[in-house]
Design a protein around this motif. Structure first.
Motif, PDB file in Angstrom:
ATOM      1  N   THR A   1      -8.015   0.467   7.338  1.00 11.56           N
ATOM      2  CA  THR A   1      -7.586  -0.734   6.624  1.00 11.56           C
ATOM      3  C   THR A   1      -6.653  -0.358   5.479  1.00 11.56           C
ATOM      4  N   ALA A   2      -7.083   0.630   4.698  1.00 11.76           N
ATOM      5  CA  ALA A   2      -6.264   1.042   3.549  1.00 11.76           C
ATOM      6  C   ALA A   2      -4.949   1.644   4.018  1.00 11.76           C
ATOM      7  N   ALA A   3      -5.007   2.474   5.072  1.00 13.19           N
ATOM      8  CA  ALA A   3      -3.794   3.139   5.546  1.00 13.19           C
ATOM      9  C   ALA A   3      -2.787   2.127   6.092  1.00 13.19           C
ATOM     10  N   LEU A   4      -3.281   1.149   6.850  1.00  9.04           N
ATOM     11  CA  LEU A   4      -2.377   0.167   7.462  1.00  9.04           C
ATOM     12  C   LEU A   4      -1.660  -0.646   6.380  1.00  9.04           C
ATOM     13  N   GLU A   5      -2.427  -1.078   5.380  1.00 11.49           N
ATOM     14  CA  GLU A   5      -1.860  -1.866   4.295  1.00 11.49           C
ATOM     15  C   GLU A   5      -0.722  -1.105   3.610  1.00 11.49           C
ATOM     16  N   ARG A   6      -0.994   0.159   3.314  1.00  9.14           N
ATOM     17  CA  ARG A   6      -0.016   0.974   2.597  1.00  9.14           C
ATOM     18  C   ARG A   6       1.170   1.314   3.492  1.00  9.14           C
ATOM     19  N   GLN A   7       0.906   1.651   4.745  1.00  4.51           N
ATOM     20  CA  GLN A   7       2.010   2.028   5.633  1.00  4.51           C
ATOM     21  C   GLN A   7       2.942   0.856   5.884  1.00  4.51           C
ATOM     22  N   MET A   8       2.372  -0.335   6.076  1.00  4.66           N
ATOM     23  CA  MET A   8       3.224  -1.497   6.320  1.00  4.66           C
ATOM     24  C   MET A   8       4.138  -1.759   5.120  1.00  4.66           C
ATOM     25  N   ALA A   9       3.589  -1.617   3.920  1.00  7.53           N
ATOM     26  CA  ALA A   9       4.401  -1.874   2.719  1.00  7.53           C
ATOM     27  C   ALA A   9       5.491  -0.820   2.562  1.00  7.53           C
ATOM     28  N   LEU A  10       5.147   0.431   2.850  1.00  6.54           N
ATOM     29  CA  LEU A  10       6.140   1.498   2.685  1.00  6.54           C
ATOM     30  C   LEU A  10       7.213   1.411   3.760  1.00  6.54           C
ATOM     31  N   ASP A  11       6.854   0.888   4.947  1.00  8.97           N
ATOM     32  CA  ASP A  11       7.815   0.793   6.049  1.00  8.97           C
ATOM     33  C   ASP A  11       8.771  -0.382   5.894  1.00  8.97           C
ATOM     34  N   ASP A  12       8.337  -1.428   5.203  1.00 13.92           N
ATOM     35  CA  ASP A  12       9.004  -2.721   5.335  1.00 13.92           C
ATOM     36  C   ASP A  12       9.230  -3.370   3.964  1.00 13.92           C
ATOM     37  N   PRO A  13      10.491  -3.516   3.565  1.00 14.10           N
ATOM     38  CA  PRO A  13      10.770  -4.114   2.252  1.00 14.10           C
ATOM     39  C   PRO A  13      10.183  -5.519   2.103  1.00 14.10           C
ATOM     40  N   LEU A  14      10.133  -6.256   3.220  1.00 12.92           N
ATOM     41  CA  LEU A  14       9.629  -7.624   3.136  1.00 12.92           C
ATOM     42  C   LEU A  14       8.115  -7.639   2.889  1.00 12.92           C
ATOM     43  N   VAL A  15       7.429  -6.597   3.351  1.00 11.90           N
ATOM     44  CA  VAL A  15       5.998  -6.492   3.056  1.00 11.90           C
ATOM     45  C   VAL A  15       5.807  -5.996   1.620  1.00 11.90           C
ATOM     46  N   MET A  16       6.644  -5.054   1.209  1.00 10.27           N
ATOM     47  CA  MET A  16       6.563  -4.567  -0.174  1.00 10.27           C
ATOM     48  C   MET A  16       6.835  -5.714  -1.154  1.00 10.27           C
ATOM     49  N   ALA A  17       7.656  -6.674  -0.707  1.00  7.46           N
ATOM     50  CA  ALA A  17       7.973  -7.806  -1.588  1.00  7.46           C
ATOM     51  C   ALA A  17       6.712  -8.563  -1.996  1.00  7.46           C
ATOM     52  N   ARG A  18       5.669  -8.539  -1.152  1.00  7.41           N
ATOM     53  CA  ARG A  18       4.416  -9.198  -1.520  1.00  7.41           C
ATOM     54  C   ARG A  18       3.836  -8.547  -2.770  1.00  7.41           C
ATOM     55  N   TYR A  19       3.974  -7.226  -2.862  1.00 10.40           N
ATOM     56  CA  TYR A  19       3.437  -6.514  -4.027  1.00 10.40           C
ATOM     57  C   TYR A  19       4.319  -6.736  -5.258  1.00 10.40           C
ATOM     58  N   LEU A  20       5.623  -6.901  -5.004  1.00  7.89           N
ATOM     59  CA  LEU A  20       6.524  -7.226  -6.124  1.00  7.89           C
ATOM     60  C   LEU A  20       6.188  -8.614  -6.660  1.00  7.89           C
ATOM     61  N   ALA A  21       5.867  -9.530  -5.736  1.00  8.89           N
ATOM     62  CA  ALA A  21       5.585 -10.901  -6.155  1.00  8.89           C
ATOM     63  C   ALA A  21       4.306 -10.977  -6.992  1.00  8.89           C
ATOM     64  N   THR A  22       3.318 -10.175  -6.661  1.00 10.40           N
ATOM     65  CA  THR A  22       2.081 -10.214  -7.439  1.00 10.40           C
ATOM     66  C   THR A  22       2.197  -9.362  -8.696  1.00 10.40           C
ATOM     67  N   GLY A  23       3.288  -8.605  -8.824  1.00 14.26           N
ATOM     68  CA  GLY A  23       3.467  -7.780 -10.012  1.00 14.26           C
ATOM     69  C   GLY A  23       2.804  -6.424  -9.904  1.00 14.26           C
ATOM     70  N   GLU A  24       2.279  -6.089  -8.717  1.00 14.13           N
ATOM     71  CA  GLU A  24       1.670  -4.768  -8.561  1.00 14.13           C
ATOM     72  C   GLU A  24       2.736  -3.691  -8.398  1.00 14.13           C
ATOM     73  N   ALA A  25       3.894  -4.067  -7.830  1.00 12.72           N
ATOM     74  CA  ALA A  25       4.995  -3.126  -7.665  1.00 12.72           C
ATOM     75  C   ALA A  25       6.145  -3.557  -8.585  1.00 12.72           C
ATOM     76  N   VAL A  26       7.076  -2.633  -8.850  1.00 12.29           N
ATOM     77  CA  VAL A  26       8.223  -2.933  -9.719  1.00 12.29           C
ATOM     78  C   VAL A  26       9.499  -2.543  -9.001  1.00 12.29           C
ATOM     79  N   ALA A  27      10.520  -3.377  -9.092  1.00 16.20           N
ATOM     80  CA  ALA A  27      11.831  -3.017  -8.567  1.00 16.20           C
ATOM     81  C   ALA A  27      12.815  -3.009  -9.727  1.00 16.20           C
ATOM     82  N   GLY A  28      13.751  -2.080  -9.707  1.00 19.84           N
ATOM     83  CA  GLY A  28      14.736  -2.042 -10.785  1.00 19.84           C
ATOM     84  C   GLY A  28      15.707  -0.894 -10.622  1.00 19.84           C
ATOM     85  N   VAL A  29      16.475  -0.660 -11.679  1.00 19.35           N
ATOM     86  CA  VAL A  29      17.491   0.385 -11.682  1.00 19.35           C
ATOM     87  C   VAL A  29      17.145   1.389 -12.776  1.00 19.35           C
TER      88      VAL A  29
END
Lengths: 535, 428
Positions: free
Chosen positions: A323-351
């Protein structure tokens, strides 16, 4: 804000599904085996018609003229069993794989099947039915049917393992990659789901979904009015006059929609480029298939209706790891999945706007150690507190401070020695800092047998026999004692066979009880590529 | 000695007799603040005095650190078995304590403390012990017990049955259908397999005050307990301009601060701001806490904010940091288990939700949040939780072959809310 909620609202306002992934997160076999069918109302063990095969334009059709007649039923299922065996025989080629053993210092060569079979069904209910059919068939005397039962049992046992692609449902394929504006329970209807994703030109999703609901159901339960108006006369004609043409025509007609829809779901997901980790996850399915084949050949296949003792704990560990591996792998593979973490504020995007690779701190031992600093300009304020850990690939860092548009981070791992400073992102680089880093592998640390606090001290009942000689088939498929006693003699009644174990099941339990396969679950953990190597 | 004190002492002596007796396992049920930590320390001291080596299994690194500090203070030579990434907390003792990631590094220690996750790496062929102590045995899962059980010939399990049940990241339904339920509590699974195990309840809560203990006891526990303190023992003295909720809680022990009803995201910004305001008042106003040891100013370490989700914790922490407030504990119910503060501000699990899921209804979650305080607890919530409870009666399936929870989450939530009704303060 949850991106999921936003996407559902967006889909609602556009009256059209919204992409939730930009990569395919399930492995798609170049030659899957599809299965869609109906059983008699209220009689899962009595198939009326099954359409199956690997060829979109020439599916096989199985019909049973009198589904309640066991001889006719097994004759028809025998055809399916032989076709399944032919399909599976394509996946026997192995390749040598070098892997570490024991403490990890020694290497040995093992053999893994280069590819594995894949079964795709329209919906969850059909997947559940496949598990039931497997459970039903594997106790029979007929070696071909029993072998098919063992294989279906293995296929169904993979269904509850997150990240496995051995048994796919079209509804899961689509809901994993798109969000609709209807209720999540309505997403369980394959026709409605497709209508939301690709409404025919000129109709909106609601109208298309209503149209789809008017079509024959995807099974395995049929439409009661069709039962009454079409099936009943067709069955009577087949029974009385031995003429099955009408039955075949009627079945082909109603199963055609689900058949085409299932292929359409595969086509839609196939258009997405596969996620990077998908092949890794499929490798674990290949190892599991390899081990399953070995057990079939050695005659040591066994299924337990309910996992208990150490395998139950091992199964939980595997589920948690996956469960943990799938969640993390999907986010690392796919920007649109990572966007879920950006939306909740768990991840950060920037320059990255500034770096101080020479920054040092004094550690607890009084030594000065390299801890580079980074400043990242963000579009929105990062509202997590100082001390939050983030990762950029293998580089781990801790938030030191943040303002409305800048986050100051200290690198704490992955690039804290001079030779590794090159791994830091450059100034002006666009970065996404994720809430998780490289996957860590934890051993399950489970003992070989349960320790005294977790088992009863009263003398145990004699252990269930590993194999029951009386019921042993040519394939030596061991039958759990519970099922053996429930089935009166060879080829017991279907009702008895469908009783999963000694303990009655609550109806609310999802089918995992019936399909939980102790050996397969434990095997996949033990498989070298299983949970540790490839996850 | 007060009668409460006498009952408490009698319970401790009974535990000691049982531990020295023939029972293979002993379970001690302890309500919040009933002296569980003191009991573990006291029994460890006695065991060391009779020449035993004592291994202690705890559930979190914070619990292990707290316990090691307490044991070292009691003069016991203690080993802290820890993982690779552990760093000693502030105030770590300089003497009497050894630390190490392997058992071999802790030679000569009379007591060894580690988390269950760390103990799982110790192999039985390395060493076993005649008696092991498990702290927070209702927080620990059967899956964790399976990994350490073979290290000990006998076990003393100490825990609070009102705590949160073990949980998993995996889909619980796949595991629910197993014949063995790996997410049972460690104490629960031991009692199920060894039903003759004596269970000794500690009858007195020393943390909760006479006016707060009955609320917790009635709503969340099947074995009733009472407060050990006298009604006049404790007091929270606030400046007169304090927020009405704080003033009310100082006087009555409870306040239920209600914001206007609304369906809001999980990280309700208004609730975050309200909690930050209350903390700010507590740390800037002159507040003193009075108990039989005398009055002293309320410090930041005396205050905790209890929340439900990690993102709420992050938001509240960040809001406090923006106001320049550090040193106040903000954590989820899960991580606050076993800890104690003078004043606790609690985020009601059902606040602002549209539904009432099993997670948010869990009795242990609310119980932990509402039983960490010695002086006062302010529960902060959106109004309308009562209606929400009645709109969503508990609909969890009954699982055959498993014991039903001792306390029903829905009823516990309802009972707690009813007892707090007189302390309801609408937000200004």
């Amino acid at each position: 804000m949850s991106l999921d909620v936003y996407q559902r609202l967006l889909a609602l306002s556009q009256a059209r599904a919204v992409p939730a992934a930009s990569r395919a997160h399930r492995h798609l076999s170049p030659r899957p085996w599809l299965l869609t069918g109906y059983h008699l109302a209220g009689e899962p063990s009595a198939p009326v018609a099954i359409r199956y095969g690997s060829f979109r334009d020439s599916p096989k059709l199985l019909t049973v003229a009198e589904p309640r007649d066991r001889a006719l039923r097994f004759a028809a299922l025998g055809g399916l069993a032989r076709d399944l065996a032919t399909y599976l025989s394509r996946y026997t080629v192995t390749e040598p794989v070098v892997r570490a053993t024991g403490s990890g210092r020694e290497l040995e060569v093992d053999h893994c099947c280069v590819d594995a079979p894949q079964l795709v069904v329209p919906n969850e209910a059909t997947a559940h039915w496949v598990g039931l059919l497997g459970q039903y068939l594997r106790t029979l005397d007929d070696p071909v049917l029993a072998a098919a039962g063992a294989h279906l049992g293995w296929i169904a046992s993979r269904r509850h393992l997150p990240g496995s692609s051995v048994l796919l449902t079209a509804t899961d394929l689509l809901t994993a990659h798109w969000r609709t504006g209807q209720l999540p329970t309505e997403d369980g209807h394959l026709g409605r789901l497709l209508a939301w994703i690709e409404p025919p030109a000129g109709t909106d999703a609601w109208q298309a979904a209503r149209d789809a609901e008017a079509m024959p159901p995807a099974g395995p339960a049929s439409d009661p009015s069709w039962d009454q108006v079409v099936l009943r006369p067709a069955l009577e004609r087949a029974k009385q006059q031995g003429d099955v043409r009408r039955l075949k025509l009627a079945a082909a007609e109603v199963l055609d929609g689900a058949w085409r829809d299932t292929w359409a779901a595969i086509d839609l997901v196939r258009m997405l480029p596969p996620g990077e980790h998908v092949a890794k996850r499929w490798e674990s399915d290949r190892w599991s298939w390899t081990r399953h084949r070995e057990r079939v050949l050695a005659g040591t296949v066994s299924f337990s209706a309910r996992l208990s003792d150490v395998p139950a704990y091992r199964y939980l560990h595997e589920l948690e790891t996956r469960t943990a591996a799938l969640e993390r792998q999907m986010a690392l593979d796919d920007p649109l999945v990572m966007a879920r973490y950006l939306a909740t504020g768990e991840a950060v995007a920037g320059v990255v706007i500034k770096r101080d690779p020479e920054h040092t701190v004094v550690n607890a031992g009084g030594r000065s150690v390299l801890r580079p600093l980074l400043w990242v300009r963000t579009a929105a304020a990062f509202d997590r507190p100082a001390g939050t850990d983030l990762w950029w690939g293998k580089v781990g860092m801790t938030v030191r401070a943040s303002t409305d548009d800048t986050v100051e981070l200290m690198v704490t791992s992955g690039a804290v020695t001079r030779p590794k400073l090159g791994l830091l992102p450059d100034t002006d680089a666009e970065v996404v800092l994720a809430p998780f880093g490289p996957l860590q592998y934890f051993p399950d640390n489970l003992p070989d047998e349960l320790p005294w606090p977790t088992r009863s001290s009263r003398p145990k009942a004699p252990p269930e026999p590993e194999q029951d000689d009386d019921l042993d088939t040519d394939l030596h498929t061991a039958v759990p004692a519970a099922v053996a006693t429930a089935a009166p003699g060879p080829g017991g009644t279907p009702q008895a066979d469908l009783t999963p174990g000694r303990v009655p099941e609550p109806r609310a339990v999802p089918s995992s009880t019936v399909t939980s396969d102790g050996s397969a679950a434990s095997n996949s953990t033990a498989a070298p590529g299983g949970s540790r190597g490839s996850w | 000695m007060s009668s409460a004190g006498a009952r408490h002492e009698a319970a401790i002596e009974e535990v000691w007799d049982r531990v020295r007796g023939a029972d293979r396992a002993v379970v001690v049920d302890s309500p919040p603040g009933a002296g569980k930590s003191t009991l573990v320390r006291e029994l460890t001291k006695r065991l060391v005095a009779v020449g035993e080596n004592v291994p202690i299994v705890v559930q979190t690194n914070d619990q292990a650190d707290d316990l090691v500090i307490a044991l070292a203070k009691a003069g016991l030579s203690t080993g802290r078995l820890h993982g690779q990434e552990w760093t000693p907390p502030a105030g770590w003792p300089r003497t009497k304590v050894r630390t190490g990631t392997k058992l071999g590094e802790l030679g000569g220690c009379d007591v060894i403390v580690g988390t269950a996750a760390k103990w799982a790496y110790v192999k039985a062929d390395e060493r076993t012990w005649p008696l092991g102590i498990i702290d927070e045995a209702y927080q620990m899962s059967a899956a964790a017990l399976v990994r350490v059980g073979h290290l000990f010939d006998r076990l003393l399990l100490v825990g609070d049955p009102g705590q949160l049940a073990p949980f998993t990241v995996a889909d619980e339904h796949s595991v629910r259908s197993l014949a063995t339920w790996p997410l049972d509590t460690a104490a629960g699974t031991l009692l199920r397999h060894h039903p003759d195990t004596p269970v000794i309840p500690l009858p007195v809560s020393w943390r909760l005050a006479p006016h707060t203990a009955p609320v917790i006891s009635d709503a969340f526990y099947t074995r009733a307990f009472t407060a050990g303190a006298a009604p006049t023992d404790r007091r929270l003295e606030l400046a007169s301009l304090a927020h009405p909720a704080l003033a009310h809680a100082a006087e009555h022990g409870w306040a239920l601060l209600e914001l206007p009803a609304a369906h809001v995201p999980r990280t309700d910004p208004a609730l975050v701001a309200t909690l930050a305001d209350l903390v700010q008042q507590l740390v800037t106003a002159e507040v003193s806490t009075v108990d039989p040891s005398g009055p002293r100013p309320l410090s930041r370490a005396d205050i905790a904010v209890g929340v439900v989700h990690r993102d709420q914790k992050a938001q509240v922490e960040a809001a406090l940091q923006r106001r320049g407030i550090t040193g106040v504990t903000v954590d989820t119910a899960n991580r606050l288990q076993g800890r104690q503060y003078e004043v606790v501000l609690a985020w009601h699990p059902l606040s602002g939700r549209r539904d009432a899921s099993a997670f948010h209804l869990e009795a242990g979650r609310l119980c932990v949040l509402a039983s960490r305080h010695r002086q006062a607890c302010v529960v902060v919530s959106r109004a309308g939780v009562d209606e929400q409870l009645h709109a969503y009666p508990a609909a969890e399936p009954v699982w055959l072959g498993t014991d039903p929870p001792q306390v029903d989450g829905w009823e516990a939530n309802r009972a707690f809310l009813e007892r707090l009704a007189p302390h309801r303060i609408p937000a200004r």
